[in-house]
Design a protein around this motif. Structure first.
Motif, PDB file in Angstrom:
ATOM      1  N   SER A  47       0.828  -1.213   0.000  1.00 39.51           N
ATOM      2  CA  SER A  47       0.000   0.000   0.000  1.00 39.51           C
ATOM      3  C   SER A  47       0.859   1.259   0.000  1.00 39.51           C
ATOM      4  O   SER A  47       0.439   2.310  -0.513  1.00 39.51           O
ATOM      5  CB  SER A  47      -0.954   0.007   1.199  1.00 39.51           C
ATOM      6  N   GLN A  48       2.071   1.166   0.551  1.00 41.55           N
ATOM      7  CA  GLN A  48       2.969   2.323   0.546  1.00 41.55           C
ATOM      8  C   GLN A  48       3.363   2.726  -0.877  1.00 41.55           C
ATOM      9  O   GLN A  48       3.770   3.865  -1.109  1.00 41.55           O
ATOM     10  CB  GLN A  48       4.224   2.012   1.376  1.00 41.55           C
ATOM     11  N   ARG A  49       3.201   1.830  -1.829  1.00 35.66           N
ATOM     12  CA  ARG A  49       3.537   2.136  -3.222  1.00 35.66           C
ATOM     13  C   ARG A  49       2.539   3.118  -3.841  1.00 35.66           C
ATOM     14  O   ARG A  49       2.897   3.878  -4.738  1.00 35.66           O
ATOM     15  CB  ARG A  49       3.579   0.852  -4.056  1.00 35.66           C
ATOM     16  N   PHE A  50       1.279   3.059  -3.388  1.00 35.16           N
ATOM     17  CA  PHE A  50       0.291   3.993  -3.943  1.00 35.16           C
ATOM     18  C   PHE A  50      -0.152   5.057  -2.944  1.00 35.16           C
ATOM     19  O   PHE A  50      -0.829   6.018  -3.317  1.00 35.16           O
ATOM     20  CB  PHE A  50      -0.937   3.238  -4.490  1.00 35.16           C
ATOM     21  N   PRO A  52       1.767   7.359  -0.434  1.00 34.00           N
ATOM     22  CA  PRO A  52       3.051   7.778   0.148  1.00 34.00           C
ATOM     23  C   PRO A  52       2.966   8.241   1.590  1.00 34.00           C
ATOM     24  O   PRO A  52       3.978   8.211   2.308  1.00 34.00           O
ATOM     25  CB  PRO A  52       3.509   8.906  -0.785  1.00 34.00           C
ATOM     26  N   ARG A  53       1.792   8.662   2.055  1.00 35.71           N
ATOM     27  CA  ARG A  53       1.685   9.139   3.442  1.00 35.71           C
ATOM     28  C   ARG A  53       1.809   8.006   4.459  1.00 35.71           C
ATOM     29  O   ARG A  53       1.917   8.252   5.659  1.00 35.71           O
ATOM     30  CB  ARG A  53       0.367   9.886   3.651  1.00 35.71           C
ATOM     31  N   LEU A  54       1.836   6.770   3.971  1.00 33.86           N
ATOM     32  CA  LEU A  54       2.051   5.632   4.871  1.00 33.86           C
ATOM     33  C   LEU A  54       3.527   5.256   4.972  1.00 33.86           C
ATOM     34  O   LEU A  54       3.881   4.345   5.721  1.00 33.86           O
ATOM     35  CB  LEU A  54       1.253   4.411   4.379  1.00 33.86           C
ATOM     36  N   ALA A  55       4.377   5.956   4.251  1.00 35.66           N
ATOM     37  CA  ALA A  55       5.810   5.641   4.247  1.00 35.66           C
ATOM     38  C   ALA A  55       6.387   5.739   5.652  1.00 35.66           C
ATOM     39  O   ALA A  55       6.029   6.624   6.432  1.00 35.66           O
ATOM     40  CB  ALA A  55       6.546   6.588   3.312  1.00 35.66           C
ATOM     41  N   GLY A  56       7.264   4.804   5.963  1.00 37.19           N
ATOM     42  CA  GLY A  56       7.948   4.816   7.249  1.00 37.19           C
ATOM     43  C   GLY A  56       7.231   4.053   8.347  1.00 37.19           C
ATOM     44  O   GLY A  56       7.799   3.857   9.426  1.00 37.19           O
ATOM     45  N   LEU A  57       5.995   3.619   8.113  1.00 36.56           N
ATOM     46  CA  LEU A  57       5.252   2.873   9.129  1.00 36.56           C
ATOM     47  C   LEU A  57       5.647   1.405   9.116  1.00 36.56           C
ATOM     48  O   LEU A  57       5.979   0.839   8.071  1.00 36.56           O
ATOM     49  CB  LEU A  57       3.745   2.995   8.895  1.00 36.56           C
ATOM     50  N   SER A  58       5.579   0.772  10.277  1.00 36.91           N
ATOM     51  CA  SER A  58       5.839  -0.662  10.409  1.00 36.91           C
ATOM     52  C   SER A  58       4.562  -1.352  10.880  1.00 36.91           C
ATOM     53  O   SER A  58       3.618  -0.680  11.336  1.00 36.91           O
ATOM     54  CB  SER A  58       6.949  -0.888  11.429  1.00 36.91           C
ATOM     55  N   PRO A  95      -5.259  10.846  14.083  1.00 41.81           N
ATOM     56  CA  PRO A  95      -6.602  11.367  13.818  1.00 41.81           C
ATOM     57  C   PRO A  95      -6.990  11.386  12.346  1.00 41.81           C
ATOM     58  O   PRO A  95      -8.067  11.869  12.011  1.00 41.81           O
ATOM     59  CB  PRO A  95      -6.513  12.799  14.365  1.00 41.81           C
ATOM     60  N   TRP A  96      -6.149  10.857  11.469  1.00 40.29           N
ATOM     61  CA  TRP A  96      -6.416  10.962  10.041  1.00 40.29           C
ATOM     62  C   TRP A  96      -7.275   9.831   9.511  1.00 40.29           C
ATOM     63  O   TRP A  96      -7.392   8.781  10.127  1.00 40.29           O
ATOM     64  CB  TRP A  96      -5.090  11.003   9.267  1.00 40.29           C
ATOM     65  N   ALA A  97      -7.869  10.063   8.345  1.00 37.48           N
ATOM     66  CA  ALA A  97      -8.562   9.004   7.621  1.00 37.48           C
ATOM     67  C   ALA A  97      -7.535   8.028   7.075  1.00 37.48           C
ATOM     68  O   ALA A  97      -6.384   8.388   6.834  1.00 37.48           O
ATOM     69  CB  ALA A  97      -9.390   9.603   6.485  1.00 37.48           C
ATOM     70  N   GLY A  98      -7.940   6.775   6.885  1.00 37.82           N
ATOM     71  CA  GLY A  98      -7.012   5.780   6.381  1.00 37.82           C
ATOM     72  C   GLY A  98      -7.708   4.510   5.957  1.00 37.82           C
ATOM     73  O   GLY A  98      -8.887   4.519   5.581  1.00 37.82           O
ATOM     74  N   TYR A  99      -6.981   3.406   6.077  1.00 41.13           N
ATOM     75  CA  TYR A  99      -7.394   2.115   5.524  1.00 41.13           C
ATOM     76  C   TYR A  99      -7.374   1.068   6.640  1.00 41.13           C
ATOM     77  O   TYR A  99      -6.446   1.043   7.454  1.00 41.13           O
ATOM     78  CB  TYR A  99      -6.439   1.717   4.397  1.00 41.13           C
TER      79      TYR A  99
END
Length: 223
Positions: A47-50, A52-58, A95-99
């Motif tokens: 999902s980090q490929r599409f 980018p705001r998820l980059a760096g998460l584990s 607090p953000w929207a996500g998946y």
């Protein structure tokens, strides 16, 4: 990934939801947790490929604990009946929207996207954006790709009975302005969860929801 073991463990946990059983089956819990962690790691990396705001998460940043510790739980059972993850900028508690994805036996597995029960300031901003840009809002919630993956559309179960403060009950968008949550979701059967392409189906659903998630996050960042 042995998702059958994961489903079996969660089914047994639901039937024996107490600390004594969990302590006696701690090894199986750790095995089930490792399976879910591997599943989440794969979804996160892809999902980090599409997104980018998820980059760096584990995986540890996005996976929820199995212990119940929130005030909204109605049951006195100490453990959740599912394993879940919230892939959001900043991690699961941001607090953000996500998946979202949660695996639970009995056809209770679900995949979702958006913002569930935003804080008052966020909610006010989303409502303001709907009021100012109804065409954009409706185009996104009625998007063909989104509805293909989430046929039920926007969840309408959390809604005020009257108009929110500052809005007229006769507003043409009142049905949407009354919403307290902005979330799409769909369930999967156990048979579907066990299919080899289940992770692909989760990612396809999230990708279809990406414009919706971005709309919410942009709305919530406006002052």
């Amino acid at each position: 990934m042995d998702r059958q073991f994961l489903l079996t463990f969660l089914r047994d946990l639901a039937a024996n939801n107490h600390k004594i059983w969990m302590d006696a089956n701690r090894a199986d819990y750790h095995r089930a947790r490792a399976i879910y962690t591997e599943f989440t790691a794969d979804l996160l990396e892809r999902s980090q490929r599409f997104e980018p705001r998820l980059a760096g998460l584990s995986p540890s940043d996005v996976m929820f604990r199995i212990n119940k510790n929130d005030r909204f739980q109605q049951s006195d059972e100490p453990y959740k009946r599912h394993m879940g993850a919230g892939l959001k900028p900043g991690g699961r508690h941001s607090p953000w929207a996500g998946y979202f994805v949660a695996i639970e036996p009995g056809g209770e597995t679900y995949v979702g996207a958006g913002r569930w029960m935003p804080e008052p300031a966020q909610l006010a901003r989303i409502r303001q954006e709907i009021h100012y840009s109804p065409e954009t809002f409706h185009a996104l919630r009625q998007d063909a790709a989104l509805l293909r993956e989430f046929p039920q559309g926007l969840d309408m179960s959390q809604s005020l009975r009257t108009a929110p403060k500052g809005y007229d009950r006769a507003d043409p968008e009142i049905e949407w302005l009354r919403l307290k949550s902005f979330f799409v979701w769909r369930s999967f059967s156990d048979k579907e969860v066990l299919r080899a392409d289940f992770p692909d189906r989760v990612l396809a659903a999230w990708q279809a929801a990406q414009p919706w998630v971005h709309f919410l996050n942009e709305a919530m960042t406006e002052g």
